[in-house]
Scaffold this motif. Structure first.
Motif, PDB file in Angstrom:
ATOM      1  N   ARG A 162       0.983  -1.369  -0.027  1.00  0.00           N
ATOM      2  CA  ARG A 162       0.020   0.177   0.058  1.00  0.00           C
ATOM      3  C   ARG A 162       0.745   1.228   0.044  1.00  0.00           C
ATOM      4  N   GLN A 163       1.857   1.515   0.619  1.00  0.00           N
ATOM      5  CA  GLN A 163       2.793   2.449   0.624  1.00  0.00           C
ATOM      6  C   GLN A 163       3.542   2.627  -0.584  1.00  0.00           C
ATOM      7  N   ILE A 164       3.681   1.716  -1.296  1.00  0.00           N
ATOM      8  CA  ILE A 164       4.245   1.603  -2.829  1.00  0.00           C
ATOM      9  C   ILE A 164       3.278   2.344  -3.601  1.00  0.00           C
ATOM     10  N   LEU A 165       2.079   1.944  -3.584  1.00  0.00           N
ATOM     11  CA  LEU A 165       1.142   2.471  -4.122  1.00  0.00           C
ATOM     12  C   LEU A 165       0.734   3.786  -4.260  1.00  0.00           C
ATOM     13  N   GLU A 166       0.914   4.170  -2.868  1.00  0.00           N
ATOM     14  CA  GLU A 166       0.604   5.563  -2.280  1.00  0.00           C
ATOM     15  C   GLU A 166       1.672   6.538  -2.935  1.00  0.00           C
ATOM     16  N   VAL A 167       2.940   6.108  -3.529  1.00  0.00           N
ATOM     17  CA  VAL A 167       4.039   6.929  -3.979  1.00  0.00           C
ATOM     18  C   VAL A 167       3.459   6.728  -5.367  1.00  0.00           C
TER      19      VAL A 167
END
Length: 355
Positions: free
Chosen positions: A145-150
């Motif tokens: 999820r953190q990767i997708l936010e970036v």
């Protein structure tokens, strides 16, 4: 004598990696049940990687860039071609691969730095090319999820392949990206039989749950597809048409398949799995794999390694083409519709005028 299966695990043993200098063999205690004699608790470690985007030059895969938030995968799919990669960590591609998981805790930070480099040229990035980005540990660690936010922040296009229903948690991000033509999701469905799934991929979502995930993603406006992989002769091959039809009904518009690959240690691991679960089928399954792999159990040559060759492999390819035509699949090639022209590096430190 076959090694007894371990409840909740795909591999039946901790086959030493090909780089191991010493081999430890532990005999099962006859007075203990197999699960008690072989502890199978999952352990998590920090992966101190210094880069997060992997570059791929293989001409038989549809992407050049990929990201894997984790090393190892708790889904425990016995056929996983990524298992031999654990040997580079001096661990077994067997049980270690599914119970010793390495977490890339700084993945989002690394991605932000790599996307911000002046030399970076935007291409769509694949997630789930090696290990599943939505395996159980993701529920707590939220690395994917953190990767997708970036990615959303940079307008970086992404294509995801997963067996995990947990992807539904991130529909808010993926739907917003898909609205701009920046995201797609491919759901891997290997079988609709719960009995077979429990043996093949013990900690992955059920086939029915994956079809429901396809439906939910499609309803949210996210382009979806189905991956029937791997095709295992005499094990799940008969389900191809049923799965493609069900996936199409759930909203999938793309489809792919991969013929069973058995690189390195995976040959022995899969053979042991057959002996434990389908001893009467073992010889026939391995014979068909060999016939489709030029007399071997694995091929490394481009074009052959994903689809195989020979009469049986050609039959599978023909069945796949006909099923896709019948169900309206693959009218648009995967990834071609994802936009790269919207990519931008956000200004993280704006300078304001003094006047």
């Amino acid at each position: 004598m076959a090694t007894p299966p371990i409840k909740g695990r795909g591999a039946t043993s901790n086959t030493p990696g090909r780089f191991a200098k010493t081999i430890a063999v532990r005999e099962l205690d006859d007075e203990l049940a197999p699960d008690e004699a072989r502890p199978a608790d999952t352990e998590y470690y920090v992966d101190a990687t210094r880069s997060i985007i992997a570059r791929n030059e293989s001409p038989d895969i549809p992407f050049a860039l990929s990201i894997n938030p984790y090393r190892g995968c708790e889904h425990g799919c016995i056929y996983c071609f990524a298992r031999p990669s654990h040997a580079y960590l001096d661990l077994s591609p067997g049980l270690d691969f599914e119970r010793k998981i390495f977490v890339k805790e700084n993945a989002a930070e690394l991605l932000r730095k790599e996307l911000s480099k002046p030399s970076y040229q935007c291409q769509w990035i694949a997630m789930g090319a090696n290990t599943d980005p939505y395996q159980p540990v993701e529920k707590e660690r939220r690395i994917t999820r953190q990767i997708l936010e970036v990615m959303k922040e940079f307008n970086q296009p992404v294509g995801i392949v997963t067996k995990g229903s947990l992807i539904q948690r991130d529909i808010d991000i993926l739907a917003a990206m898909a609205e701009k033509g920046l995201a797609e999701a491919i759901i891997s469905v290997t079988t609709l039989s719960n009995e077979l799934k429990t043996k093949l991929e013990p900690r992955a979502s059920t086939g029915a749950a994956r079809l429901e995930t396809l439906r939910c993603l499609t309803q949210a406006g996210i382009p979806t597809g189905v991956l029937f992989a791997p095709v295992i002769p005499f094990v799940n091959d008969a389900e191809m048409e049923t799965i493609l039809a069900a996936a199409s009904e759930a909203g999938a518009r793309q489809a792919g398949y991969v013929f069973l690959r058995l690189p390195w240690e995976l040959k022995a691991l899969f053979s042991d799995w057959l002996e434990a679960h389908y001893p009467q089928k073992k010889a026939h399954v391995l014979s068909l794999v060999s016939q489709s792999r030029g007399g071997k159990l694995n091929q490394t040559e481009f074009k052959q390694r994903m689809k195989g060759e020979g009469q049986y492999a050609e039959m599978i390819a023909q069945r796949f083409r006909l099923a896709c035509q019948k169900n309206g699949l693959n009218r648009v090639p995967r990834g071609n519709h994802l936009r790269t022209d919207l990519f931008r590096v956000p200004n993280s430190s704006p300078q304001y005028s003094l006047f």
